[in-house]
Design a protein around this motif. Structure first.
Motif, short mmCIF file in Angstrom:
data_model
loop_
_atom_site.label_atom_id
_atom_site.label_comp_id
_atom_site.label_asym_id
_atom_site.label_seq_id
_atom_site.Cartn_x
_atom_site.Cartn_y
_atom_site.Cartn_z
N GLU A 64 0.84 -1.20 0.00
CA GLU A 64 0.00 0.00 0.00
C GLU A 64 0.87 1.25 0.00
O GLU A 64 0.61 2.19 -0.75
CB GLU A 64 -0.93 0.01 1.22
CG GLU A 64 -2.05 -0.99 1.14
CD GLU A 64 -2.80 -1.19 2.45
OE1 GLU A 64 -3.84 -1.85 2.41
OE2 GLU A 64 -2.34 -0.69 3.51
N CYS A 65 1.92 1.25 0.82
CA CYS A 65 2.82 2.40 0.89
C CYS A 65 3.61 2.61 -0.40
O CYS A 65 4.10 3.70 -0.66
CB CYS A 65 3.81 2.24 2.04
SG CYS A 65 3.05 2.36 3.67
N LEU A 66 3.71 1.56 -1.20
CA LEU A 66 4.44 1.62 -2.47
C LEU A 66 3.48 1.88 -3.65
O LEU A 66 3.86 1.71 -4.80
CB LEU A 66 5.23 0.33 -2.69
CG LEU A 66 6.27 0.01 -1.61
CD1 LEU A 66 6.86 -1.37 -1.84
CD2 LEU A 66 7.35 1.08 -1.56
N GLU A 67 2.25 2.25 -3.35
CA GLU A 67 1.20 2.53 -4.34
C GLU A 67 0.81 1.30 -5.15
O GLU A 67 0.41 1.38 -6.30
CB GLU A 67 1.60 3.65 -5.31
CG GLU A 67 1.71 5.02 -4.68
CD GLU A 67 1.97 6.11 -5.67
OE1 GLU A 67 1.16 7.04 -5.73
OE2 GLU A 67 2.99 6.03 -6.40
N LYS A 68 0.88 0.13 -4.52
CA LYS A 68 0.50 -1.13 -5.17
C LYS A 68 -0.47 -1.88 -4.27
O LYS A 68 -0.25 -3.04 -3.91
CB LYS A 68 1.75 -1.96 -5.46
CG LYS A 68 2.70 -1.28 -6.44
CD LYS A 68 3.87 -2.15 -6.77
CE LYS A 68 4.87 -1.49 -7.68
NZ LYS A 68 4.37 -0.86 -8.86
N GLY A 69 -1.55 -1.17 -3.90
CA GLY A 69 -2.50 -1.72 -2.94
C GLY A 69 -3.16 -3.01 -3.38
O GLY A 69 -3.33 -3.92 -2.58
N GLN A 70 -3.58 -3.10 -4.64
CA GLN A 70 -4.25 -4.32 -5.09
C GLN A 70 -3.29 -5.51 -5.05
O GLN A 70 -3.66 -6.58 -4.58
CB GLN A 70 -4.83 -4.16 -6.50
CG GLN A 70 -5.58 -5.41 -6.92
CD GLN A 70 -6.37 -5.25 -8.19
OE1 GLN A 70 -6.32 -4.25 -8.85
NE2 GLN A 70 -7.12 -6.28 -8.53
N GLU A 71 -2.09 -5.31 -5.52
CA GLU A 71 -1.11 -6.40 -5.46
C GLU A 71 -0.85 -6.81 -4.02
O GLU A 71 -0.78 -8.00 -3.70
CB GLU A 71 0.20 -5.99 -6.14
CG GLU A 71 1.22 -7.09 -6.17
CD GLU A 71 2.52 -6.71 -6.87
OE1 GLU A 71 3.36 -7.61 -7.03
OE2 GLU A 71 2.70 -5.54 -7.27
N GLY A 72 -0.74 -5.83 -3.15
CA GLY A 72 -0.52 -6.13 -1.73
C GLY A 72 -1.67 -6.88 -1.10
O GLY A 72 -1.47 -7.78 -0.28
N ALA A 73 -2.91 -6.53 -1.51
CA ALA A 73 -4.08 -7.23 -0.98
C ALA A 73 -4.07 -8.70 -1.38
O ALA A 73 -4.50 -9.56 -0.61
CB ALA A 73 -5.35 -6.54 -1.46
N MET A 74 -3.55 -8.99 -2.57
CA MET A 74 -3.47 -10.39 -3.02
C MET A 74 -2.29 -11.10 -2.35
O MET A 74 -2.44 -12.22 -1.84
CB MET A 74 -3.33 -10.44 -4.54
CG MET A 74 -4.60 -10.00 -5.26
SD MET A 74 -4.53 -10.16 -7.06
CE MET A 74 -3.19 -9.07 -7.49
N LEU A 75 -1.11 -10.47 -2.35
CA LEU A 75 0.08 -11.11 -1.78
C LEU A 75 -0.05 -11.35 -0.28
O LEU A 75 0.49 -12.32 0.25
CB LEU A 75 1.32 -10.27 -2.07
CG LEU A 75 1.80 -10.26 -3.52
CD1 LEU A 75 2.94 -9.28 -3.69
CD2 LEU A 75 2.22 -11.65 -3.96
#
Length: 137
Positions: free
Chosen positions: A105-116
């Motif tokens: 989320e802090c890296l502006e990749k919230g969707q990827e983070g939600a999956m990982l």
């Protein structure tokens, strides 16, 4: 094409990403054998991520957009590697998964983070996860 899953949209925040990386390191350090070879890849990846983000944690500032995006890209790649190592070593937990989600989320990749984060052990019903009926911020 991957379906959209609920996630938070947060602007790039390298200082907070550094804090989350340190927190992830602390949670994982309680579970790894620093002398054994089994966890060597995980330890190295976590240390590289903390080292990469340390200057921004200390300064409290983001970089100009181009340079910030470059650092965020490197941090994201390390985050992906860390998740692979967490899965390989079977060290996932709700807290670890939450840290993974927060990092991305802090890296502006919230969707990827939600999956990982789910791969890293986060409970899909964790109170910190955005709800399916919630508009992403």
């Amino acid at each position: 094409m991957t379906p959209e899953i609920p996630h938070f949209k947060i602007p790039l925040n390298l200082p907070h990403a550094g804090r989350v990386a340190n927190r992830l390191n602390i949670y994982l350090s309680r579970q790894v054998d620093p002398e054994g070879l089994e966890h060597r890849g995980l330890i190295l990846a976590c240390n590289r991520l903390s080292f990469l983000l340390c200057p921004y944690l200390e300064s409290g500032d983001n970089l100009p957009e181009d340079e910030g995006n470059r650092v965020a890209g490197k941090a994201s790649a390390l985050g992906r590697l860390i998740v692979e190592e967490i899965v390989r070593c079977d060290l996932g937990s709700d807290r670890v998964g939450q840290c993974v989600r927060n990092l991305f989320e802090c890296l502006e990749k919230g969707q990827e983070g939600a999956m990982l984060s789910l791969r890293a052990g986060e409970n899909p019903r964790s109170l910190g996860r955005p709800a399916a009926n919630m508009s992403c911020i």
